[in-house]
Design a protein around this motif. Structure first.
Motif, PDB file in Angstrom:
ATOM      1  N   ARG A   1       0.989  -1.242   0.149  1.00  0.00           N
ATOM      2  CA  ARG A   1       0.036   0.197   0.135  1.00  0.00           C
ATOM      3  C   ARG A   1       0.883   1.250   0.092  1.00  0.00           C
ATOM      4  O   ARG A   1       0.477   2.192  -0.687  1.00  0.00           O
ATOM      5  CB  ARG A   1      -0.967  -0.093   1.135  1.00  0.00           C
ATOM      6  N   THR A   2       1.951   1.275   0.881  1.00  0.00           N
ATOM      7  CA  THR A   2       2.723   2.500   0.716  1.00  0.00           C
ATOM      8  C   THR A   2       3.490   2.611  -0.272  1.00  0.00           C
ATOM      9  O   THR A   2       3.666   3.614  -0.800  1.00  0.00           O
ATOM     10  CB  THR A   2       3.691   2.571   2.247  1.00  0.00           C
ATOM     11  N   ALA A   3       4.172   1.454  -0.873  1.00  0.00           N
ATOM     12  CA  ALA A   3       4.805   1.524  -1.996  1.00  0.00           C
ATOM     13  C   ALA A   3       4.215   1.996  -2.992  1.00  0.00           C
ATOM     14  O   ALA A   3       4.732   2.967  -3.923  1.00  0.00           O
ATOM     15  CB  ALA A   3       5.699   0.136  -2.199  1.00  0.00           C
ATOM     16  N   LEU A   4       2.943   1.344  -3.534  1.00  0.00           N
ATOM     17  CA  LEU A   4       2.365   1.902  -4.588  1.00  0.00           C
ATOM     18  C   LEU A   4       1.728   3.194  -4.365  1.00  0.00           C
ATOM     19  O   LEU A   4       1.625   3.997  -5.727  1.00  0.00           O
ATOM     20  CB  LEU A   4       1.033   1.058  -4.656  1.00  0.00           C
ATOM     21  N   GLY A   5       1.431   3.636  -3.220  1.00  0.00           N
ATOM     22  CA  GLY A   5       0.936   5.009  -3.038  1.00  0.00           C
ATOM     23  C   GLY A   5       2.140   6.143  -3.457  1.00  0.00           C
ATOM     24  O   GLY A   5       1.796   7.092  -3.798  1.00  0.00           O
ATOM     25  N   ALA A   6       3.156   5.479  -3.077  1.00  0.00           N
ATOM     26  CA  ALA A   6       4.334   6.705  -2.859  1.00  0.00           C
ATOM     27  C   ALA A   6       4.706   6.725  -4.477  1.00  0.00           C
ATOM     28  O   ALA A   6       5.109   7.611  -5.000  1.00  0.00           O
ATOM     29  CB  ALA A   6       5.618   5.949  -2.170  1.00  0.00           C
ATOM     30  N   ALA A   7       4.641   5.555  -5.108  1.00  0.00           N
ATOM     31  CA  ALA A   7       4.941   5.765  -6.601  1.00  0.00           C
ATOM     32  C   ALA A   7       4.124   6.398  -7.466  1.00  0.00           C
ATOM     33  O   ALA A   7       4.481   7.068  -8.504  1.00  0.00           O
ATOM     34  CB  ALA A   7       4.867   4.191  -7.082  1.00  0.00           C
TER      35      ALA A   7
ATOM     36  N   ILE B   1      -6.732   3.931  -4.905  1.00  0.00           N
ATOM     37  CA  ILE B   1      -7.918   4.753  -4.738  1.00  0.00           C
ATOM     38  C   ILE B   1      -8.000   5.237  -3.365  1.00  0.00           C
ATOM     39  O   ILE B   1      -8.216   6.563  -3.207  1.00  0.00           O
ATOM     40  CB  ILE B   1      -9.135   4.034  -5.074  1.00  0.00           C
ATOM     41  N   CYS B   2      -7.628   4.383  -2.314  1.00  0.00           N
ATOM     42  CA  CYS B   2      -7.993   4.764  -0.927  1.00  0.00           C
ATOM     43  C   CYS B   2      -6.524   5.636  -0.556  1.00  0.00           C
ATOM     44  O   CYS B   2      -6.523   5.905   0.705  1.00  0.00           O
ATOM     45  CB  CYS B   2      -8.273   3.630  -0.079  1.00  0.00           C
ATOM     46  N   THR B   3      -5.539   5.431  -1.217  1.00  0.00           N
ATOM     47  CA  THR B   3      -4.549   6.177  -0.803  1.00  0.00           C
ATOM     48  C   THR B   3      -3.829   7.367  -1.586  1.00  0.00           C
ATOM     49  O   THR B   3      -4.266   8.437  -1.223  1.00  0.00           O
ATOM     50  CB  THR B   3      -3.263   5.108  -0.576  1.00  0.00           C
ATOM     51  N   ALA B   4      -3.562   6.950  -3.116  1.00  0.00           N
ATOM     52  CA  ALA B   4      -2.879   7.866  -3.709  1.00  0.00           C
ATOM     53  C   ALA B   4      -4.014   8.970  -4.236  1.00  0.00           C
ATOM     54  O   ALA B   4      -3.979  10.111  -4.080  1.00  0.00           O
ATOM     55  CB  ALA B   4      -2.249   7.290  -4.826  1.00  0.00           C
ATOM     56  N   LEU B   5      -5.039   8.477  -4.845  1.00  0.00           N
ATOM     57  CA  LEU B   5      -6.155   9.388  -5.301  1.00  0.00           C
ATOM     58  C   LEU B   5      -6.923   9.992  -4.258  1.00  0.00           C
ATOM     59  O   LEU B   5      -7.018  11.053  -4.539  1.00  0.00           O
ATOM     60  CB  LEU B   5      -7.169   8.383  -6.127  1.00  0.00           C
ATOM     61  N   ALA B   6      -7.046   9.212  -3.062  1.00  0.00           N
ATOM     62  CA  ALA B   6      -7.374   9.772  -2.030  1.00  0.00           C
ATOM     63  C   ALA B   6      -6.956  11.167  -1.587  1.00  0.00           C
ATOM     64  O   ALA B   6      -7.661  12.291  -1.235  1.00  0.00           O
ATOM     65  CB  ALA B   6      -7.772   8.954  -0.694  1.00  0.00           C
ATOM     66  N   PHE B   7      -5.690  11.285  -1.428  1.00  0.00           N
ATOM     67  CA  PHE B   7      -4.741  12.330  -1.197  1.00  0.00           C
ATOM     68  C   PHE B   7      -5.070  13.416  -1.940  1.00  0.00           C
ATOM     69  O   PHE B   7      -5.225  14.637  -1.567  1.00  0.00           O
ATOM     70  CB  PHE B   7      -3.190  11.996  -0.902  1.00  0.00           C
ATOM     71  N   VAL B   8      -4.914  13.103  -3.315  1.00  0.00           N
ATOM     72  CA  VAL B   8      -5.227  14.148  -4.503  1.00  0.00           C
ATOM     73  C   VAL B   8      -6.487  14.976  -4.260  1.00  0.00           C
ATOM     74  O   VAL B   8      -6.559  16.051  -4.374  1.00  0.00           O
ATOM     75  CB  VAL B   8      -4.986  13.645  -5.622  1.00  0.00           C
ATOM     76  N   LEU B   9      -7.894  13.935  -3.847  1.00  0.00           N
ATOM     77  CA  LEU B   9      -9.079  14.471  -3.995  1.00  0.00           C
ATOM     78  C   LEU B   9      -9.000  15.396  -2.463  1.00  0.00           C
ATOM     79  O   LEU B   9      -9.671  16.214  -2.772  1.00  0.00           O
ATOM     80  CB  LEU B   9     -10.021  13.291  -4.305  1.00  0.00           C
ATOM     81  N   PHE B  10      -8.662  14.869  -1.632  1.00  0.00           N
ATOM     82  CA  PHE B  10      -8.828  15.430  -0.334  1.00  0.00           C
ATOM     83  C   PHE B  10      -8.083  16.996  -0.343  1.00  0.00           C
ATOM     84  O   PHE B  10      -8.699  17.853   0.144  1.00  0.00           O
ATOM     85  CB  PHE B  10      -8.257  14.588   0.603  1.00  0.00           C
ATOM     86  N   PHE B  11      -7.049  16.993  -1.000  1.00  0.00           N
ATOM     87  CA  PHE B  11      -6.228  18.204  -0.925  1.00  0.00           C
ATOM     88  C   PHE B  11      -7.161  19.182  -1.820  1.00  0.00           C
ATOM     89  O   PHE B  11      -7.130  20.384  -1.757  1.00  0.00           O
ATOM     90  CB  PHE B  11      -4.866  17.960  -1.626  1.00  0.00           C
ATOM     91  N   ALA B  12      -7.821  18.624  -3.021  1.00  0.00           N
ATOM     92  CA  ALA B  12      -8.686  19.421  -3.797  1.00  0.00           C
ATOM     93  C   ALA B  12      -9.967  19.801  -3.239  1.00  0.00           C
ATOM     94  O   ALA B  12     -10.402  21.097  -3.191  1.00  0.00           O
ATOM     95  CB  ALA B  12      -8.937  18.605  -5.005  1.00  0.00           C
ATOM     96  N   LEU B  13     -10.305  18.978  -2.343  1.00  0.00           N
ATOM     97  CA  LEU B  13     -11.592  19.485  -1.427  1.00  0.00           C
ATOM     98  C   LEU B  13     -11.028  20.391  -0.361  1.00  0.00           C
ATOM     99  O   LEU B  13     -11.818  21.507  -0.249  1.00  0.00           O
ATOM    100  CB  LEU B  13     -11.962  18.105  -0.588  1.00  0.00           C
ATOM    101  N   ILE B  14      -9.979  20.538   0.011  1.00  0.00           N
ATOM    102  CA  ILE B  14      -9.538  21.269   1.186  1.00  0.00           C
ATOM    103  C   ILE B  14      -9.386  22.853   0.252  1.00  0.00           C
ATOM    104  O   ILE B  14      -9.926  23.842   0.892  1.00  0.00           O
ATOM    105  CB  ILE B  14      -8.276  20.995   1.763  1.00  0.00           C
ATOM    106  N   ALA B  15      -8.963  22.804  -0.930  1.00  0.00           N
ATOM    107  CA  ALA B  15      -8.825  24.002  -1.687  1.00  0.00           C
ATOM    108  C   ALA B  15     -10.315  24.648  -1.920  1.00  0.00           C
ATOM    109  O   ALA B  15     -10.506  25.807  -2.156  1.00  0.00           O
ATOM    110  CB  ALA B  15      -7.948  23.852  -2.789  1.00  0.00           C
ATOM    111  N   GLU B  16     -11.231  23.613  -2.209  1.00  0.00           N
ATOM    112  CA  GLU B  16     -12.535  23.850  -2.512  1.00  0.00           C
ATOM    113  C   GLU B  16     -13.361  24.795  -1.526  1.00  0.00           C
ATOM    114  O   GLU B  16     -14.075  25.593  -1.654  1.00  0.00           O
ATOM    115  CB  GLU B  16     -13.100  23.072  -3.215  1.00  0.00           C
ATOM    116  N   VAL B  17     -13.553  24.179  -0.437  1.00  0.00           N
ATOM    117  CA  VAL B  17     -14.499  24.274   0.707  1.00  0.00           C
ATOM    118  C   VAL B  17     -13.774  24.676   1.947  1.00  0.00           C
ATOM    119  O   VAL B  17     -14.322  25.100   2.882  1.00  0.00           O
ATOM    120  CB  VAL B  17     -15.066  23.308   0.995  1.00  0.00           C
TER     121      VAL B  17
END
Length: 308
Positions: free
Chosen positions: A39-45, A219-235
């Motif tokens: 999980r960490t290796a793929l998320g980091a990659a 989905i739950c690691t790499a994509l989640a961070f990207v979407l969550f940072f976008a959510l922070i910027a939005e709301v």
């Protein structure tokens, strides 16, 4: 909130509500250490190229000691404990216990920040929330055992403590840099324990656990961070943390619908107590102004009430 904000919010409610289901499926055939490593290796990659493109990696490496501490407390240890605990307890039960993170975070904030007053409302919220957690643990200890219960308590403490490291020592570090570098550091930590078994695991693991690990990492690691940072910027940071109150409900629904886990009246009562307690215990006083990024360890880094 804008339409884009609602879409991001709904996506994060689901994405950080399904890891418990995926972990439950994965640990049927994959050991906890191997699961955390992949999980960490793929998320980091997946995140490192983004952090490199934004030139955030070097700035993230400067405070190396707090970064290592954050990696251990927020990623390495809780993910290992969570994976091991789910070999013995239901995913829906796990999601409900992790819902107690805001309660412990409120206690940590009170202990480390004199400005965080323990008002009667907050005190009542803490009592209600911890009563819900105790109810869950007490009625499930016979089925899961003492060790998984202790592991889940450890996960809650880690998730509540990790943001304190961000706030004190990593608040100025770029957000993608922290996420990518901490995942890479986590992979390096678990590599010696996971690497010897990976060749055999690659030959024996079946399709469902393999897909669960892939979804958990991508989905739950790499994509989640990207979407969550976008959510922070939005709301803003404060609104973004509301997902922590929705994720456990998603975990319960998915556990019942996909894995056939039992949802009882006790589960509903416990969740209501935890949810009510979390809202009351983390509620800001009306007289205190809240900044647009308040309640977050960034508009640069990682949220106060994470999850996972």
């Amino acid at each position: 909130m804008s339409r884009r904000g609602w879409i991001l919010f709904a996506a994060m409610c689901v994405i950080w509500g399904i890891p418990y289901l995926l972990i439950k499926v994965a640990v049927r055939e994959i050991g906890p250490a191997e699961l955390v490593f992949v999980r960490t290796a793929l998320g980091a990659a997946l995140l490192l190229p983004i952090a490199l493109a934004r030139k955030e990696v070097r700035a993230s490496l400067r405070p190396w000691l707090p970064l290592i501490a954050y990696t251990v407390v927020e990623i390495g240890l809780p993910w290992l404990l969570l994976s091991d605990a789910e070999r013995h307890v239901d995913s829906s039960f796990t999601g409900l216990v992790i819902a107690g993170v805001p309660l412990v975070a409120a206690l940590v904030a009170r202990a480390t920040n004199r400005d965080e007053r323990l008002t009667p409302g907050r005190a009542g919220g803490l009592l209600a929330g911890f009563a819900g957690v105790a109810l869950l643990l007490g009625f499930h200890i016979d089925t899961g055992g003492v060790v998984p219960m202790a592991e889940l308590v450890g996960v809650v403490i880690c998730y509540a403590t990790g943001p304190l490291i961000i706030e004190r020592w990593l608040s100025d570090v770029p957000r993608y840099g922290v996420a990518a570098v901490s995942l890479a550091a986590g992979a390096l930590m678990f590599a010696p324990f996971a690497a010897p078994d990976l060749p055999d695991l690659a030959r024996t693991v079946t399709l469902q656990p393999a897909l669960a690990v892939l979804a958990l990492s991508v989905i739950c690691t790499a994509l989640a961070f990207v979407l969550f940072f976008a959510l922070i910027a939005e709301v803003g940071g404060v609104r973004a943390t509301v997902i922590t109150f929705v994720n456990p409900a998603v975990a319960v629904v998915l556990g019942a619908a996909v894995l056939g886990e039992q949802v009882t009246l006790l589960t509903g009562v416990a969740f209501a107590l935890i949810l009510t307690g979390s809202v009351l215990a983390t509620r800001r006083e009306p007289s205190r102004p809240v900044a647009a990024g308040g309640g977050m360890s960034e508009a640069g880094a990682v949220p106060r009430g994470r999850t996972r």
